[in-house]
Design an enzyme around this catalytic site. Structure first.
Site, PDB file in Angstrom:
ATOM      1  N   LYS A  76      38.962   4.860   6.059  1.00  0.00           N
ATOM      2  CA  LYS A  76      39.948   5.846   5.624  1.00  0.00           C
ATOM      3  C   LYS A  76      39.294   6.968   4.804  1.00  0.00           C
ATOM      4  CE  LYS A  76      44.440   5.964   3.195  1.00  0.00           C
ATOM      5  NZ  LYS A  76      45.466   5.114   2.551  1.00  0.00           N
ATOM      6  N   SER A 151      50.073   5.982   3.855  1.00  0.00           N
ATOM      7  CA  SER A 151      49.099   7.038   4.006  1.00  0.00           C
ATOM      8  C   SER A 151      47.933   6.656   4.931  1.00  0.00           C
ATOM      9  CB  SER A 151      48.537   7.410   2.628  1.00  0.00           C
ATOM     10  OG  SER A 151      47.794   6.335   2.062  1.00  0.00           O
ATOM     11  N   SER A 175      51.092   1.975   1.694  1.00  0.00           N
ATOM     12  CA  SER A 175      50.270   2.744   2.627  1.00  0.00           C
ATOM     13  C   SER A 175      49.487   1.937   3.649  1.00  0.00           C
ATOM     14  CB  SER A 175      49.308   3.639   1.842  1.00  0.00           C
ATOM     15  OG  SER A 175      50.030   4.636   1.163  1.00  0.00           O
TER      16      SER A 175
END
Length: 498
Positions: A76, A151, A175
């Site tokens: 990420k 996210s 997330s």
């Protein structure tokens, strides 16, 4: 069968077994992942940085005896460092480039994983959809007109699209679980302190943020946790060690568990009929597994709890933006998105005493929650209040857009000290997903499970929250539900290999 089809079809554990046996090479797997990334790039827009050349080099040199040797992976673009790789944090602010690997990155590489890309995220992970001014819209492989969640939306899109079988993700308010629920994946939010964030950070958002992954299977989540959990010399605390391996927990029968189900919205907002169907599907699977399920209420988890959470996050965002300004040597307010700017300004207005008091209230409620649910092995509850939304549906429009614009342009952020106005903005930010922040505050583990497909063909997962430090029970229950449902065989219909 083509290597691309094998990549699309297998989970990480299955791919590693093929590499370990010599049936397929790491280079073939990585080349297939890079090819598939290119094929799906326009459809899902999930990559922040391509690491293709480095990945091919790693694949050629990786030890095939490693537990996840040659398995393509994504990291990420937020909160984790990989030496020499730009970190955008989903923002237009100039990138940072670390000259070190995070401890977690080291553990991924030691397991044999081969990062092929960094995955998209909304700016600083603040939105629960992955849409940003810096990278645009990341789309759901099940239907590209719909959101992939946030996210860790880029991570989930890459896994659901069959580019990689597992991807790093992080969770500060849902997330990991929200993208998993949107994309038909397994998403385990680990216990606080289970996986270190060092040396990039000691903790995030006052301990609300944790790291792990989104995966195609429960066994992948368990194996990856075995390979990455544990204390680090720079970590300020660690979750209690498991009784055995997480993989063994996922492979064993859970026995007869005592479960609860919580159906209400802590915000008092609408819950869709599809969400309740998904929750009923999870309850039915649990009962098919021989477990008892009891309806419960959590009256102390309400709007005040969520308001305190939002206040603490705003103060953390204000601090992060200060750090960004110090890093680049100038104010960054003009380069960040309007919503981030408004949240950061509100965070600057909240006094240290107010934040401390909010944290104390959150801690007290967390203790009450854990006491109230201690008799249950897990509590089932929704992740999403609605099926995956259409892209852009979370953007403010009309009066909401006008209000946010006025708060920004006229520097009227002090108005957010009025609880009714702050509550209005909170509802607009969280109406899609009301529940996940509960476990970020309490530090408990929670796993999102892909139990339901809507009438429109979109995934809609629910979560099972467990006792602090007890991922083993959650993984055992999840693996049983996975076997009963057959969800591990589901794949998004995007660019299916011949």
């Amino acid at each position: 069968m083509s290597v691309e089809k094998i990549l699309w079809q297998e989970d990480a554990t299955g791919l590693a077994a093929l590499v370990n046996k010599g049936d397929i090479s790491p280079v073939e797997l990585v080349d297939a992942a890079i090819s598939r990334a290119a094929k799906t790039a326009h459809d899902i827009n999930a990559i922040a940085e391509k690491l293709f050349d480095q990945a091919r080099g790693r694949a050629a040199a990786v030890d095939r005896r490693l537990p996840l040797a040659g398995v393509p992976f994504a990291i990420k673009d937020l909160g984790i460092a990989m030496k020499g790789v730009p970190i955008h944090s989903g923002s237009k602010v100039p990138v940072s480039v670390a000259d070190f690997d995070s401890v977690l990155t080291d553990r991924y590489l030691a397991a044999g994983l081969v990062p092929i890309a960094t995955s998209t995220t909304p700016e600083h992970g603040l939105r629960l959809v992955t849409e940003s001014a810096a990278f645009g819209i990341t789309r759901n492989p099940w239907n590209t007109g719909h959101v992939t969640g946030g996210s860790s939306g880029g991570a989930a899109a890459l896994v659901a699209a069959g580019v990689v079988p597992v991807a790093h993700a992080s969770d500060g308010g849902g997330s990991i679980r929200v993208p998993a629920a949107c994309n038909g994946l397994v998403g385990l939010k680990t216990s606080r302190g289970r996986i270190p964030m060092s040396p990039l950070a000691s903790e995030g958002w006052y301990g609300f943020v944790v790291n792990h992954a989104v995966t195609r299977s429960v066994r992948d989540s368990a194996l990856l946790l075995d390979l990455t959990y544990g204390p680090d010399n720079l970590a300020p605390y660690a979750a209690r060690p498991p009784h055995g391996s997480f993989a063994a927990a996922a492979a064993r029968d859970p026995g007869k568990l005592k479960l609860a189900v919580y159906r209400k919205s802590p915000l008092g907002l609408d819950i869709s009929a599809e969400t309740l169907k998904a929750l009923d599907a999870a309850v039915a699977l649990a009962r098919d597994g021989g477990h008892s399920v009891e309806e419960i209420d959590l009256p102390f988890i309400g709007r005040g709890f969520m308001m305190d959470f939002v206040t603490c996050v705003a103060s953390a965002v204000a601090g992060a933006l200060r750090s960004e300004s110090e890093r680049v040597g100038r104010p960054v307010g003009g380069e960040i998105e309007r919503a981030t700017r408004v949240v950061g300004r509100f965070g600057e207005l909240v006094s240290g005493g107010a934040v401390y008091a909010a944290l104390e209230r959150l801690s007290a409620t967390s203790r009450q929650l854990m006491t109230h649910t201690a008799a249950y092995d897990a509590v089932l509850m929704p992740v999403l209040a609605h099926p995956p939304l259409k892209c852009g549906a979370m953007d403010p429009t009309g009066a909401d857009d006008f209000l946010e614009n006025m708060l920004d342009k006229l520097h009227l952020t002090p108005l957010l000290k009025v609880k009714a106005l702050l509550g209005q903005l909170m509802d607009k930010s969280l109406w899609f997903t009301h529940w996940p922040a509960i476990q970020n505050v309490s530090g408990q583990p929670s796993i999102a499970l892909p139990v339901h497909i809507t009438a429109d063909g979109l995934p809609l997962g629910i979560q099972a929250a467990g006792r602090h430090g007890d991922e083993e029970t959650l993984l055992s229950l999840a693996a049983q539900m996975e076997k009963l449902s057959g969800w591990r065989e589901r794949r998004a219909p995007l660019q299916v290999p011949a």
